[in-house]
Design a protein around this motif. Sequence first.
Motif, short mmCIF file in Angstrom:
data_model
loop_
_atom_site.label_atom_id
_atom_site.label_comp_id
_atom_site.label_asym_id
_atom_site.label_seq_id
_atom_site.Cartn_x
_atom_site.Cartn_y
_atom_site.Cartn_z
N CYS A 92 -4.78 -5.80 2.69
CA CYS A 92 -3.82 -5.22 1.75
C CYS A 92 -4.55 -4.75 0.50
O CYS A 92 -5.44 -5.44 0.00
N THR A 111 -0.88 5.83 9.77
CA THR A 111 0.38 5.32 10.31
C THR A 111 0.93 4.16 9.50
O THR A 111 2.13 3.93 9.50
N SER A 112 0.06 3.39 8.84
CA SER A 112 0.54 2.25 8.07
C SER A 112 -0.35 2.03 6.86
O SER A 112 -1.49 2.48 6.82
N LEU A 113 0.21 1.31 5.91
CA LEU A 113 -0.46 1.06 4.64
C LEU A 113 0.08 -0.24 4.07
O LEU A 113 1.26 -0.54 4.24
N CYS A 114 -0.76 -1.03 3.42
CA CYS A 114 -0.32 -2.27 2.82
C CYS A 114 -0.63 -2.21 1.32
O CYS A 114 -1.77 -2.03 0.92
N THR A 157 9.20 -4.06 4.12
CA THR A 157 8.59 -2.98 4.89
C THR A 157 9.41 -1.72 4.69
O THR A 157 10.63 -1.73 4.88
N GLY A 159 9.70 2.45 5.58
CA GLY A 159 9.29 3.61 6.34
C GLY A 159 9.39 4.85 5.47
O GLY A 159 10.45 5.17 4.95
N VAL A 171 5.02 7.01 7.81
CA VAL A 171 4.04 6.04 7.34
C VAL A 171 4.78 4.76 7.02
O VAL A 171 5.70 4.76 6.20
N THR A 172 4.40 3.68 7.68
CA THR A 172 5.02 2.37 7.43
C THR A 172 4.23 1.67 6.33
O THR A 172 3.03 1.42 6.47
N VAL A 173 4.90 1.37 5.22
CA VAL A 173 4.25 0.72 4.09
C VAL A 173 4.75 -0.72 4.04
O VAL A 173 5.94 -0.98 3.90
N VAL A 174 3.82 -1.65 4.16
CA VAL A 174 4.13 -3.08 4.05
C VAL A 174 3.83 -3.47 2.60
O VAL A 174 2.74 -3.26 2.10
#
Length: 176
Positions: A92, A111-114, A157, A159, A171-174
């Motif tokens: 993260c 596709t994703s980011l923390c 989370t 989207g 892009v899924t952001v946690v």
Amino acid sequence: MAERTGRWLAAALLLVPVTGCAAPVAPLPVRAPTPTPAIPTTAPPTTVAPTPAGPPPGTVGARPTRPAPAPSTPDRTPGTRPPSASPRPSACLGPVRYDLVLADTELALLTSLCLGVGGVLRLQGIGPGEVTVDREDLVDQNYEAGVVDLRFLRAGTVGVSIPYEGTTYLVTVVVV
């Protein structure tokens, strides 16, 4: 003509020996290498001498020292790490601003980011009202001059849908 003279003068200066600027240099003395003793593959047996029960002679009021505790081995399998003290996963980024220039980024690979709470996802090069999020309660969204700032207010989370050149990327952001 002046150019030819300048080249000749530069070449002549390179050929003139410089005297009086440096002292002659002598090589440093060299010592012959010393042979290293062979290291035994097995350690010789060691004996432990008993420690005296009282203070050494000549000391008044000294207390005997306690032996150091034996090292303990933790109950875990080799190669595993203890849990970190940080509440955030190591991948993260934390509460930082992540700039995403849409013209320079291959969005299909992202596709994703923390991010940490308070972090900002800044999208540069997009029009107003184009970026959407699926959890508006977790995000504060602002637009100005082709830049969309998404500030993440609480953990969860989110989207983020980004339309770019006829394709919508998710892009899924946690947020931790």
